[in-house]
Write a protein that holds these residues in place. Structure first.
Motif: not given
Length: 251
Positions: A184, A209, A164, A186, A190, A123
């Motif tokens: 950072d 991911k 997060s 993404e 969601d 992340d």
């Protein structure tokens, strides 16, 4: 048809590698992709050479001892004779952070830094140092690992998929290690609740991911470790197993 490998989403799309009759094809795991495979027997995934597959019926999975590559850097702490050509390349030492507050130190060749971080599903990340070769990098890594550790297991990553990174924790860590640069990332998942860990290949792909794919099936969301699929024989038609349902499936 057998799952014989996978690819994390970095420069290319995330994908499963499937073999049938000695040939390898790629099944992309783009968001919105519908998968409908039932898992059969699991055995060694054999060997892949380009688009050719060499099957193996040995029982250990994902790979039997005959098809398991031993990576000399796996537990290296820099007390070595630099056995690989890549050891002489410039290396980066980095921190990879996973939500909400888990971190590990790692090393990679400098030109692969961002790729390696995405492969792991980090992340946040911090580039700490650039050094002349892999042996020096492993020595630096071993020193930092005594405090922070050098691995994060997939269940820990799955546990933070809907969270997060703790901003205060990350800021303090960066102050302590004074990185050259930070990242950072993404992944567009969601998620509003933690997906349930499951091994399946049926559902709608929400995203990926690192080596974790997120699938939606019958109103529930599941996190699938792609490496746990390697070695399974697949048949068309979707799973007929009873799967645990999330609370959201009853809303």
């Amino acid at each position: 048809m057998q799952v014989v490998g996978y690819r994390a989403r970095v420069d290319e799309h995330a994908a499963l590698r499937l073999a049938e009759d000695g040939r390898v094809t790629t099944e992309r795991l783009d968001p919105g992709t519908e998968m409908a495979y039932a898992l059969g027997e699991r055995h060694c995934a054999g060997a892949v050479d380009g688009d050719d597959h060499y099957a193996c019926d040995n029982e250990p999975a994902p790979y039997c001892p005959e098809h398991t590559d031993i990576w000399p850097c796996a537990r290296c702490t820099g007390q070595c004779a630099k056995p690989l050509d890549a050891c002489d390349e410039e290396h980066a030492v980095y921190l990879a952070a996973f939500a909400p507050d888990t971190v590990k130190v790692g090393v990679t060749r400098s030109w692969r830094l961002e790729t390696r971080l995405r492969e792991q599903g980090a992340d946040r990340a911090a580039h700490l140092r650039t050094v002349a070769d892999g042996r020096i990098a492993r020595q630096v890594e071993a020193d930092i690992a005594a405090d922070l550790g050098d691995r994060v297991r997939v269940p820990t990553k799955v546990a933070g998929l809907d969270q997060s990174v703790d901003e205060d924790w990350w800021a303090a860590l960066c102050r302590d290690y004074d990185p050259l640069s930070t990242f950072d990332f993404e992944y567009g998942l969601d998620l509003t609740e933690r997906p349930m860990a499951e091994t399946l290949a049926t559902g709608t792909v929400r995203g990926t991911k690192g080596r974790v794919a997120v699938l939606e099936n019958a109103g529930s969301v599941y996190a699938v470790d792609l490496r746990r699929l390697v070695g399974y024989e697949l048949t068309d038609g979707g799973t007929d197993r009873d799967l645990q349902s999330s609370l959201g499936a009853f809303g």
